[in-house]
Design a protein around this motif. Sequence first.
Motif, short mmCIF file in Angstrom:
data_model
loop_
_atom_site.label_atom_id
_atom_site.label_comp_id
_atom_site.label_asym_id
_atom_site.label_seq_id
_atom_site.Cartn_x
_atom_site.Cartn_y
_atom_site.Cartn_z
N ALA A 89 -4.53 1.49 -1.52
CA ALA A 89 -4.36 0.09 -1.19
C ALA A 89 -3.99 -0.74 -2.42
N SER A 94 4.34 0.55 2.01
CA SER A 94 4.40 -0.59 2.92
C SER A 94 4.41 -1.86 2.07
N SER A 141 1.19 5.33 0.96
CA SER A 141 0.64 6.38 1.82
C SER A 141 1.10 7.74 1.32
N LYS A 165 0.84 12.04 2.09
CA LYS A 165 0.58 12.98 3.18
C LYS A 165 0.98 14.39 2.75
N SER A 202 0.86 -1.18 0.00
CA SER A 202 0.00 0.00 0.00
C SER A 202 0.89 1.23 0.00
N ALA A 206 -2.48 10.25 7.03
CA ALA A 206 -2.05 9.83 5.69
C ALA A 206 -3.24 9.28 4.89
N VAL A 211 8.26 -0.74 5.76
CA VAL A 211 7.83 0.55 5.24
C VAL A 211 9.04 1.36 4.81
N THR A 222 -4.30 6.59 2.08
CA THR A 222 -3.75 5.30 1.66
C THR A 222 -4.32 4.85 0.33
#
Length: 503
Positions: free
Chosen positions: A184, A207, A171, A173, A169, A180, A218, A182
């Motif tokens: 997926a 991740s 993230s 920000k 996934s 954050a 991560v 996400t």
Amino acid sequence: MKEYQLRQGLGRTIAFSLCVWASVAGFFSCDSDRLNGGGSTGMLSLNLAADTTNIKGGAISTKAGNILADFEDVDNYTVQVFQESDTLKSALYKDFPEQLEIKEGSYTLRASKGGNLPAAFDNPYFEGSTDFVIKKDMKTPLEVTCRMANARIYTEYTEDFLKAYSDYSVSLKTSYMDGAFTIAKGETRGAYLQVAKEGTPLSIAISLMRESWKEPKVYSVTNPSITLNPKESVTLKFATDGKTGDGLALSIELDDSMEDADLEFGIPDFMWKPFTDLRIWACGFENNVLVDMNVTDGYQNDSCTVKAEVPGRIKECWVVRLEDGEKIDSVDIATSAGLNTAEKDWGLKSVSSPIAGVKGIELDLKGAFNQLYASEKDKTYGFSVYINDALNVMHTSDVVTASVNLKAAKEPTVGKFEWSVPSKHSLEKDTAIAVMAEAGIKTLTLKVNKDGAMQGQYDMLSDDLPDGIFYDKQNRKMYSRKNVQVSWNRKNKMLLLILMKFL
């Protein structure tokens, strides 16, 4: 009674309708007194357009079609007139007057469509604005074009990446977000992020999870620092690093140009070849080509080695023993039991131990061929090697086979010697006797004679040997020295006997 109820119901309906109409009218004509009530006024006219082309960094279409097509029609754009922080007029463009009477003064007009959210999927936001001045008895025409005011991000993953990682996934920000956002695994929609006119810094992390890992890892993008601007479409392309099976690389595509990004250290170590290139090859011999060999001379090539490069790490490494082209047995030398059998019983030698989880291997087969015993006729022997890697979608290497045509056993040979040594004197130096039995030694007898008379007879394969016999297991030689006990290898084919003879 019924007539009364009907009148009552109708009265409530009318009251409700009037209430709603009053609310809607109030929304589309806010603070009319401040806008045009009293004092000198002028006229405002507006021509609104929308530009959905030239989105930086990519096409505007998605698999679901052109998501921006609905933004080309300006009728449903909301037009607002501000003075300082107060909204004086708000209406859909289709309901906006062709000429709007406004009091003298300075104002701002903004037209928009969509929600300017911190982050959301499939959520374009278009906006256009301008400042203007109204003067007494003058017409002020405005031309306003709305463009995408947020930024769009897509994620893409190479086939190698999808094979390497079972879950992942991304993230995102920015300063507009509380937490954050996400993206997926499997998500293909564009993520639209709120950005400032002058640009907004973006933080990216990914991740990763493999089936063999207990918890995800991560990684964060550290270089370059990424700034998102309005009307930009950015594609983050994740891949293995081109050198590692479980490494990571990120390319950032914008305006048809590509920029590689560095990720925070902690990515697994580099490998030698691209991820998909699971290589195995023969060194010192030709794959599947018979080599003539006899036991006395041994394997004549300088080397007989199988090498492999496995970017996805070794899960299984199978060695198959062959006799006359048929499989005798096989072991997985990626296991400790299999490696022990291959090295101690078969004579193979690996440079790596343990083998499971490593990314390269060298397997020496020459010693295994030199441990073979001949039989009554010529026979072929071989070893085949192949590897399965540890990726989620397993790769299997080609098969490499080394084989020999072992010649039939010759008659056993034993060296002969005679000494004439003065009584009570020993030999001045060690003396050797060579014994060769290509099919293996079944019995070996040592007889000691003096002046034609036998002084003693010994079974050299037993442990009951005369003092002075020593056998060096490592060098496979028998030495005869005083007060040394022999430790005899019954399967040895070539013996060097050194006797300390006393007369």
